[in-house]
Design an enzyme around this catalytic site. Structure first.
Site, PDB file in Angstrom:
ATOM      1  N   LYS A   1      -5.221  -9.874  -7.190  1.00 16.02           N
ATOM      2  CA  LYS A   1      -6.382 -10.006  -6.310  1.00 16.02           C
ATOM      3  C   LYS A   1      -7.514  -9.091  -6.783  1.00 16.02           C
ATOM      4  CE  LYS A   1      -6.285  -8.016  -2.302  1.00 16.02           C
ATOM      5  NZ  LYS A   1      -6.034  -7.532  -0.946  1.00 16.02           N
TER       6      LYS A   1
ATOM      7  N   LYS B   1     -10.772  -3.266  -4.557  1.00 20.52           N
ATOM      8  CA  LYS B   1     -11.480  -1.985  -4.712  1.00 20.52           C
ATOM      9  C   LYS B   1     -10.625  -0.981  -5.468  1.00 20.52           C
ATOM     10  CE  LYS B   1     -13.303  -2.472  -0.019  1.00 20.52           C
ATOM     11  NZ  LYS B   1     -13.150  -2.118   1.391  1.00 20.52           N
TER      12      LYS B   1
ATOM     13  N   LYS C   1       0.808  -1.218   0.000  1.00 20.77           N
ATOM     14  CA  LYS C   1       0.000   0.000   0.000  1.00 20.77           C
ATOM     15  C   LYS C   1       0.838   1.263   0.000  1.00 20.77           C
ATOM     16  CE  LYS C   1      -4.401  -1.609   1.762  1.00 20.77           C
ATOM     17  NZ  LYS C   1      -5.462  -1.447   2.741  1.00 20.77           N
TER      18      LYS C   1
END
Ligand code: TYM
Length: 353
Positions: free
Chosen positions: A213, A216, A129
């Site tokens: 994956k 969002k 992230k």
């Protein structure tokens, strides 16, 4: 520098002997997708009759990256609506906003002083992230898994249903529990919670790339099925999902090196409550011209009613707020005494009066 880290628990330390309790959460940071549903929500619904469930909207976690304050409350209601629309009964499961139970944040501070920097340095999600901008990431993003441990242990949860991407955070939670129990001379005080990850929906991949994956944050909306997608959109996304020219294989071994096909077979299995082997027994040898429409029909049958229910709940924010406030009160009844006892173990001042 002297390392004051106490030795790990001696084998044979008493294990936690309290009741079974389930905790999990979902961040209000963008539209929910099929991965969230199969990895988390569907499991919550199956568990609600088995043990007390404390299921929150992880708004404290969401602000580790910038969130527009004007949207936060609505996004929180949207996750609550998804919980309810998926089949959680608010009279049985306790549903609440994480930030409304302040004990989470206070417990997280105590755990910040238990967890080691070396443990957090190993967290792969922070690396993913923060990317190339580690220095500019919030400190909260770095200590994110410590707050997650607080979310879980403030209820003395024994089991945590999550998708596979949360496995490392659950291992850290167990390490924190064990070190706290050791450091403060309280063997068996915190349970070492079990992750509930297994099943074909534990890691749903992108519909465009079977090695990524479903997420969002993927810029392509075609990569995921959102819980609020209508029936036509769901069908279209499945029809356009990446596959290869070969037919559906007949055996599990035949899924090797075919990640996109493996993913679609897994999604079918998770939605139909079947194993991948059972799905292959039904469709093995057939082309995707047959498999994709069957999957699209199944996905629409399972997901479109959830989207409709979500819209219904979201049209009545006052009702959702009422349920969230009641859930926060119920959750505090468990969390506050655990926080008090933990404060006592840490040795914080308490009035004698
Ligand atoms: P979040 O909001 O990213 O995701 C919510 C849940 O959905 C699962 N999930 C998936 N499962 C299968 N396939 C996928 N592609 C997929 N994408 C997401 C996640 O594993 C998760 O179970 N840190 C958590 C929220 C959290 C939490 C907690 C969870 C905060 N505190 C305490 C459990 C216990 C998160 O970011 O989830």
């Amino acid at each position: 520098m002297t390392d004051h880290t106490p030795a790990p628990a001696a084998d044979g330390a008493p294990a936690y002997a309290g009741p079974e309790l389930i905790v999990s959460g979902v961040q209000p940071s963008g539209a929910l997708h099929l991965g969230n549903y199969l990895g988390a929500l569907k499991k919550f619904v199956a568990l609600q009759d088995k043990a007390p469930c404390y299921l929150f909207v992880a708004d404290l976690h969401a602000i580790t990256v910038w969130q527009d304050p004007a949207l936060m409350a609505a996004q929180t209601r949207e996750i609550a609506a998804a919980y309810l629309a998926s089949g959680l009964n608010p009279d049985i499961a306790t549903i609440f906003p994480q930030s409304a139970v302040r004990a989470h944040a206070e417990m997280a501070w105590i755990f910040n002083c238990v967890a080691r920097v070396g443990w957090l340095d190993r967290m792969t999600q922070f690396k993913e992230k923060s990317g190339k901008h580690k220095e500019r990431s919030s400190v909260g993003l770095y200590t994110y898994p410590v707050l997650q441990a607080a979310d879980i242990l403030i209820y003395k949860a024994t089991a945590v249903p999550v998708g596979e991407d949360q496995k490392q955070h659950l291992e850290l939670t167990r390490d924190i529990a064990q070190k706290f129990n050791n450091d403060f001379g309280a063997p068996g005080y915190f349970p070492l919670p079990e992750p509930l990850i297994q099943g074909p929906g534990a890691r749903v991949m992108s519909l465009r790339d079977g090695k990524a994956k479903m997420s969002k944050s993927d810029p392509s909306d075609m990569s995921r099925i959102n819980l609020m997608d209508d029936a036509d959109t769901i069908s279209k996304k499945i029809r356009k999902a990446t596959t290869d020219p070969l037919p559906v294989p007949e055996t599990i071994e035949g899924l090797a090196d075919r990640p996109e096909v493996d993913n679609l077979v897994g999604i079918f299995g998770a939605l139909a409550d079947k194993t991948k082997a059972e799905v292959l027994a039904e469709f093995g040898g057939q082309g995707f011209g047959a498999f994709k429409p069957a999957l699209a029909d199944l996905a629409v049958a399972r997901l479109a009613p959830i989207g409709d229910e979500m819209r219904r709940y979201m049209s009545d924010p006052a009702e959702v707020d009422r349920l969230l406030a009641r859930g926060a009160e119920r959750a505090s009844l468990i969390a506050e005494p655990v926080l008090e006892e933990t404060r006592r173990l840490v040795g914080f001042w308490r009035s004698r009066g």
